[in-house]
Design a protein around this motif. Sequence first.
Motif, short mmCIF file in Angstrom:
data_model
loop_
_atom_site.label_atom_id
_atom_site.label_comp_id
_atom_site.label_asym_id
_atom_site.label_seq_id
_atom_site.Cartn_x
_atom_site.Cartn_y
_atom_site.Cartn_z
N ALA A 158 8.30 11.73 9.27
CA ALA A 158 8.53 13.04 8.73
C ALA A 158 10.16 13.13 8.67
O ALA A 158 10.70 13.97 8.31
CB ALA A 158 8.07 14.02 9.57
N GLU A 159 10.92 11.86 9.09
CA GLU A 159 12.32 11.96 9.15
C GLU A 159 12.76 11.71 7.64
O GLU A 159 11.97 10.94 6.86
CB GLU A 159 12.67 10.72 9.86
N GLY A 160 13.95 11.75 7.30
CA GLY A 160 14.67 11.64 6.22
C GLY A 160 15.59 10.14 6.51
O GLY A 160 15.41 9.59 7.60
N GLY A 161 16.40 9.81 5.60
CA GLY A 161 17.46 9.00 5.86
C GLY A 161 16.71 7.51 5.91
O GLY A 161 15.70 7.22 5.01
N MET A 162 17.14 6.68 6.75
CA MET A 162 16.54 5.11 6.79
C MET A 162 14.94 5.04 7.00
O MET A 162 14.52 4.15 6.27
CB MET A 162 17.10 4.52 8.02
N PHE A 163 14.32 6.10 7.61
CA PHE A 163 12.87 5.91 7.86
C PHE A 163 12.05 6.78 6.90
O PHE A 163 10.64 6.86 7.26
CB PHE A 163 12.35 6.18 9.33
N ALA A 164 12.61 7.64 5.97
CA ALA A 164 12.07 8.41 5.03
C ALA A 164 11.04 7.34 4.36
O ALA A 164 11.35 6.16 4.19
CB ALA A 164 12.70 8.90 3.81
N MET A 165 9.83 7.66 4.07
CA MET A 165 8.77 6.89 3.48
C MET A 165 8.18 5.61 4.33
O MET A 165 7.88 4.61 3.66
CB MET A 165 9.09 6.55 2.07
N SER A 166 8.40 5.70 5.60
CA SER A 166 7.94 4.76 6.43
C SER A 166 6.74 5.21 7.35
O SER A 166 6.31 6.43 7.43
CB SER A 166 9.06 4.37 7.49
N CYS A 167 6.02 4.19 7.79
CA CYS A 167 4.86 4.52 8.76
C CYS A 167 4.52 3.57 9.79
O CYS A 167 5.52 2.24 9.76
CB CYS A 167 3.65 4.53 7.93
N HIS A 168 4.02 3.76 10.83
CA HIS A 168 3.59 3.01 11.80
C HIS A 168 2.23 2.23 11.41
O HIS A 168 1.48 3.04 11.23
CB HIS A 168 3.65 3.52 13.25
N ILE A 169 1.98 1.00 11.45
CA ILE A 169 0.78 0.29 11.43
C ILE A 169 0.32 -0.38 12.51
O ILE A 169 1.28 -1.31 12.90
CB ILE A 169 0.71 -0.41 9.85
N GLY A 170 -0.81 -0.51 12.85
CA GLY A 170 -1.23 -1.22 14.00
C GLY A 170 -2.36 -2.05 13.53
O GLY A 170 -3.08 -1.67 12.92
N ILE A 171 -2.34 -3.40 14.06
CA ILE A 171 -3.18 -4.47 13.80
C ILE A 171 -4.42 -4.29 14.86
O ILE A 171 -4.18 -4.36 16.08
CB ILE A 171 -2.41 -5.88 13.68
N THR A 172 -5.77 -4.27 14.41
CA THR A 172 -6.84 -4.19 15.26
C THR A 172 -7.27 -5.62 15.66
O THR A 172 -6.66 -6.43 14.88
CB THR A 172 -7.75 -3.45 14.88
N PRO A 173 -7.86 -5.94 16.67
CA PRO A 173 -8.26 -7.11 17.09
C PRO A 173 -9.50 -7.43 16.46
O PRO A 173 -10.13 -8.67 16.58
CB PRO A 173 -8.46 -6.97 18.75
N ILE A 174 -10.14 -6.80 15.63
CA ILE A 174 -11.33 -6.95 14.79
C ILE A 174 -11.10 -7.99 13.79
O ILE A 174 -10.01 -8.11 13.08
CB ILE A 174 -11.50 -5.92 13.85
N VAL A 175 -12.17 -8.79 13.96
CA VAL A 175 -12.20 -10.11 13.14
C VAL A 175 -13.57 -10.43 12.58
O VAL A 175 -14.50 -10.28 13.17
CB VAL A 175 -11.59 -11.53 13.65
N PHE A 176 -13.66 -10.59 11.04
CA PHE A 176 -14.85 -10.63 10.59
C PHE A 176 -14.62 -12.02 9.92
O PHE A 176 -13.44 -12.64 9.27
CB PHE A 176 -15.04 -9.64 9.25
N ARG A 177 -15.75 -13.02 9.78
CA ARG A 177 -15.84 -14.08 8.87
C ARG A 177 -16.36 -14.04 7.65
O ARG A 177 -16.53 -15.03 7.00
CB ARG A 177 -16.91 -15.35 9.77
#
Length: 183
Positions: free
Chosen positions: A39-58
């Motif tokens: 919700a910030e402006g400046g350097m982090f405007a239009m940014s997000c945190h993404i987390g990788i899950t341990p889920i793996v499919f073959r």
Amino acid sequence: MTKLKARKQPQLLLDTGDVIKTHPRDGYWGAAVVLQVSAEGGMFAMSCHIGITPIVFRHDYAFAELDVSNLSILEFHRGIRGEPFEYGQRREVCIGIYKRKVTTDLSVLGRMDSACIRTPPLPFQIGNGSDGGWPLCRLGGNFGSEAIDEWRRVHDRVRYLDEGEKAALSHEAMLQNFPKNQA
């Protein structure tokens, strides 16, 4: 001759709770979740945190195959190099800061309540994940590869360790060829 116009790739704006399909290696698919948008402006405007899950499919999978009520963020030990032939490990939580507006061929499968996923505090601050901040990352071809590596470390251990040893020896040999003042 007619001049062709360059076509812009369609842009996608990621939002909190988006579940993203990853495909960092042939024969392996995974999942990532947008945990929060800035919700910030400046350097982090239009940014997000993404987390990788341990889920793996073959196999290539659909959103319905995920148990979103049971998703977590991958935590693993990353190999790090100190001195030549001296390797150690550092514990990492697989979260990064990404741009929300993306133009890659990204597959958003659906949306979930990301508040259900336990995470450490998520400030929009640059760091390494262990110092109160998070790394700046790019969405690209190897996005989600950490989950595949962890899966292979358990389920394809012999081949995984053999590939890692060959890569380490190759890297050390390359470094030995550098003049001492450039290494």
